[in-house]
Every structure is written in C-alpha cells, then in structure tokens.
Design a protein around this motif. Structure first.
Motif: not given
Lengths: 295, 283
Positions: B216, B226, B228, B237, B239-240, B258-259, B261-263, B265
């Motif tokens: 990430i 990105i 995901v 999942k 697109e960021l 953001l880190q 948030k992706i984690h 997800m």
C-alpha cells in the motif's frame, strides 16, 4: 512440575557513538603465502608432478628390469617412435585423415541435431520424437552400427561418417532440447516483448540462454565420436590406400611394433586432451563462464 | 456492463478532455494449471491516461500480475477487451515494455549497454548500431550506471540490475511502461532509493507507467492513481487518487488516512471471506 524458572533479562548498558572512525589497520590480516606454497597451489604444477611420477615409474621399470621392448617398450622409446613417425613417417597424414572424417561426422551430426531441435521446439510431437528417439538410440553403442553401415555404404568414409553422426546426434539433440525447455519464462517473455519470433527468437534468445546445456551436449557428443572413430578405424581404417589413426595402431600391432602401438595411443590421448581441455574449455571461458552462467 | 469501471472513469476529471491511452473494459482473464481453470480477474475495467502513474494494488491472488500480462499481450481475455490508443492488444510488442521483478530479466550474455541496444535494435527503435549505442548511453547515465556499461549482469547488485531493466524499458520510449513489482525483490533501503529515482525519472519525461504492487505504501508513493483490486477472482474495489503523495509526506495525516482506508478495504474482504467460510461450515 511447576518449578519456577528464572528468565534471563537483557542487561541495560550505556549507549555510545563512535565519532571518528579511522582507517582500519588490515596489514596483519592478509599474510603472504610462502613461495613453495604458491607454486604448489597452481593446478597445473600438481598435475605435472603426478604425470612426471607416472612416466618415471614406467621408464624406471622398463629400463631397470630390462623388459623386452617387444612386450613393453620404454617411455622414451615410444616417444621417439611417435616423433619419428610424425615427422618422417606418414603418421601426421593418418591423424589428418581421422580428424577430417571426424569434422565431417561431427558437423553433419550437429546440423541434423539443429534441424531436429527446431522441430522439437516448434511442435510437441517433435519434442516427443526427440525424447523417444534418444531413449531408444542412446543405449545403442555407435560402433554397433558399423556392420550395418558397412552393408549400406561399403568400406569407406561414408560408413565412418554415418557412425559418427549416430554418436553425435542424440547427445546434442537431447541436451539442446532440454536446455531450451529450461530457459526461464522471464527471458522468453523479454524476447517476445522486443518482437522476436520463430528462428530469430531461437537464435537470439534460446541458444545463448541454453548454451551451458548445448556445450554439455557437444562435449558428450565429441567424446562419443572420438572413441567411436578410433574403434571403427581399428575394424577397417584403410580405404583407397589411406587410413586413420586407429588403422595406424592396428597396423603397428600386426607388425609387432609395440612401440608404434604406444605412439598411436599417445596420439589419441593428446588429441583428446587438446580438444576437451583447450578447445571446449576455451569456448566455455569465453562464453558461459564470462557471462556467469557456469563456473 | 461493468458498473464499477463506469463510475470510476466518470469521476476522473481528465476523462472528458483527453482520450485514454489504455482502455481496459470488462476484462475476464483465465489461465489453466494442470488441474484447474483459474479465473484471475472478473470483468475488470479501468482507463489509463497519458502521464499516469497508474498502480494496480491488491493482495496476492487478485490477478494484478495476470492483468499486466494481459496488457503486455501474453494473454488474451476470455471476455471484454483491452485497447491501446484504440487498437486491440493482440500480442506482445515493443510499444508496451515490461519490467519484471526477477533479476534474470537481463540477458546474461550481454553487457549492460548491449542489453539496451539489443532491445533498441530488435524492437525496431534504431536502425544503426551507433544510434542505438548513443541512446543506450544516455539512459545508462540517467539511471546512474555510467562506468558499468561494459559490465555483465552477473557482476551487478540486485538494485543495479533493476536499474538496467528500467533503463532498457525507458530507452524504448514505449507508449506505456509496464512494471510488475519491480522493487519487490530488493532490500528496504534500496527499494526506497529506487522509488525516488523512478519518480525523478518521471519528472523528466512524464512517461506513462502501469505499476503492479502489493505494498500500500509503495502504491501511495509511486502512484498517481490507484486501482484497488479484491482477490479470488480479481475485481475492482476502488479507484483512488494519490498524485499528491510521495516520500516527503509519508508522515502526513492524509497519507496515513488513505493508507488506512485502503488497508480497511482489503482487510474487510478477508473478514468477509472468513465469515462466509464459517457460514458454509454451519450448513
């Protein structure tokens, strides 16, 4: 059961930072080897000593016990005969005859192997054919093909070449084919990425990537071919008046010139060593060893 | 219709003004092992625009590498289509250059310079050897490997090998540079250095890159956008945007946010999967 065990704790020590790191004194770390040790570490020197020892034993035994030269000539006598026959006799032409036949046979074997491997690389059936043919023909000594070759091609160079092709073909084809199969997917993808296909792909990617295996195949093929050739020449070496090295050994034996037999054997060994240790080793040093693909 | 891809593309402000360079639309990729037919991605769609640093991010098994191989032309989708500049991708070609994770992507029988000129000559970029030599040296200097141009790859460290591979890819000046976890096999210090160097190189020419990673942090630093992906099979999942993030603001709250948030997800998927597995166990 419940004996309390005291656990070791890390000891807390004061911190420190080394502000000025000076050049380390490494003078005493590397100690010079003595002169004799250095000489003894050279591979060639140790091997030469062994060789000299063997020759000394031979010469000492034959001269010291006064062995009948007809049964076992001394080393020096055999060597003299070799030099004499090479430069005054026609041994040099016999050697050339053998090498010429070898080059024809080896070259033809390599060429057929190349075609076979191309087929094996482009189709699964071809690959299966190589695997099956090698399994079938590899256990068959090439010299066993000689009687058949004599029936088909008569007593001549073509019979020898036929037998040599059989000796070289399967070893080279099998090793090259398996070398190709082991080329990594990444390298294949790189080749395709830059637009290589078909024969250019084989020549520019597969051949260099599989060169260690190909070299192995070529060395094995050479070893089979050289032994087979000398063997075949013992059976019939002379065609149209000229014969090869094997024929020279056979002739010397027929004439009860034991020193000539030894001279012929020397020559077989000398050529063998030259090709294996000088030719192939040098090719390897310039290619696969230089590229870090083989040590 | 793949709704995920549609909304993602609609959000992009550049979508209306510029044509996408790479258009991946509803792509399902499958590959065979000896026993199974595995669906690597299911109806994945995304658009890459010029000068994007587009990252495919996801855990192992989300089909991100397979997707990259599809774009490179090594695999054909069973469903959907992939277009580069509006042309269907059919086979590998020098307009999309791959940089792999493996160190053996360099030809061991060629020196650093020859590896690059080999690509330039065979890829049809250069007609003459001297022209290729010149371009090769230019890119060798760019990745700071001058003095090593006549070295064979086995004498180089892992980081240096990856630099050569990147130089080779960039020298080709492809429409899009495809990078498959190029720094994953490097140690942490070298990896960070390489990420910085890649961004510096990007500053020079603003090339388009499609970058695969499972980290990430790396995605946020390297990427400008990105994608995901969720695993088994890979599906979009989210697109960021990450164009505002790099090494300098790894400690900033928005980077951390953001880190996280992706984690979440990616982690939510795992919890869901475990619940599903537990639910099936009950029945």
């Amino acid at each position: 059961m419940s004996t309390t065990k005291t656990l070791a704790e890390p000891v807390i020590r004061p911190e420190f930072v080394n502000e000025n790191i000076t050049d380390a004194h490494t003078g005493d770390v590397a100690v010079q080897l003595s002169f004799i040790e250095k000489i003894w570490n050279i591979n060639g020197v140790r091997k030469a000593v062994i060789l000299l020892g063997l020759v000394g034993l031979w010469q000492g035994y034959t001269v010291g016990f006064d062995v009948e030269p007809l049964m076992f000539p001394s080393f020096v006598f055999s060597l003299k005969t070799l030099i004499n026959d090479l430069f005054q006799g026609d041994l040099i032409w016999k050697v050339w005859f053998s090498i010429k036949v070898l080059i024809y046979g080896y070259g033809a074997g390599m060429a057929i192997a190349a075609v076979l491997v191309l087929w094996g690389t482009s189709s699964r059936l071809g690959g299966d054919f190589i695997a099956m043919a090698t399994a079938m023909f590899n256990p068959l000594p090439s010299i066993a093909m000689l009687p058949l070759a004599m029936l088909w091609f008569g007593l001549g160079t073509s019979s020898l070449v036929f037998v040599l092709v059989h000796a070289v073909l399967w070893a080279v084809a099998l090793n090259t084919h398996s070398g190709f199969k082991n080329v990594s997917t990444t390298l294949r993808m790189i080749g395709e990425n830059y637009g290589l296909k078909g024969v250019p792909f084989v020549v520019k990617i597969l051949v260099p990537a599989a060169l260690p295996s190909i070299m192995t195949g070529m060395k094995v093929g050479w070893a089979f071919a050289w032994r087979t050739l000398i063997g075949a020449e013992l059976v019939f070496g002379a065609s149209s008046g000229s014969g090869g090295l094997g024929w020279y050994i056979f002739e010397s034996s027929q004439n009860i010139e034991t020193e000539g037999v030894f001279a012929g054997l020397f020559m077989v060994i000398l050529i063998g060593i030259t090709i294996e240790n000088l030719l192939f080793r040098n090719i390897e040093l310039r290619t696969v060893a230089r590229w870090g693909m083989q040590r | 219709m793949d709704q995920g891809a549609q909304t993602a593309a609609g959000n992009s402000p550049a979508a209306a003004a510029v044509d996408p360079l790479l258009d991946v639309d509803g792509v399902t990729l499958q590959y065979k092992t000896k026993e199974h037919l595995i669906t690597a991605t299911y109806r994945v769609g995304f658009k890459v625009y010029p000068a994007d640093r587009f990252v495919l991010l996801g855990p192992s098994g989300c089909g991100k590498s397979t997707l990259l191989k599809g774009v490179a032309g090594y695999m054909r989708p069973v469903e959907g289509n992939m277009r580069l500049k509006g042309v269907d991708i059919k086979e590998p070609g020098p307009d999309r250059v791959m940089v792999f994770q493996e160190f053996d992507q360099l030809l061991p029988w060629k020196t650093v310079k020859q590896n690059i000129t080999f690509a330039l000559m065979n890829g049809g970029k250069c007609k003459t050897q001297s022209e290729a030599d010149e371009i090769a040296m230019e890119y060798i200097k760019k990745v700071k490997l001058d003095r090593f141009e006549d070295t064979f790859p086995h004498m180089l460290s892992g980081g240096m090998k990856q630099r050569v591979a990147i130089a080779r890819g960039m020298a080709m000046e492809p429409d899009i540079l495809l990078m498959d976890e190029p720094f994953a096999a490097l140690d942490a210090l070298t990896r960070r250095q390489m990420q910085e160097e890649l961004l510096q190189l990007w500053e020079d020419t603003h090339f388009t890159v499609l970058f695969v990673t499972h980290s990430i942090e790396e995605a946020l630093i390297v990427g400008s956008r990105i994608l995901v992906l969720s695993p088994h099979p890979g599906q979009v999942k989210a697109e960021l945007n990450a164009h505002h993030l790099n090494h300098d603001n790894t400690a900033d709250p928005n980077f951390r946010e953001l880190q996280q948030k992706i984690h979440d997800m990616l982690f939510a998927d795992r919890i869901l999967e475990e619940e599903l597995a537990a639910g099936q166990g009950d029945q």
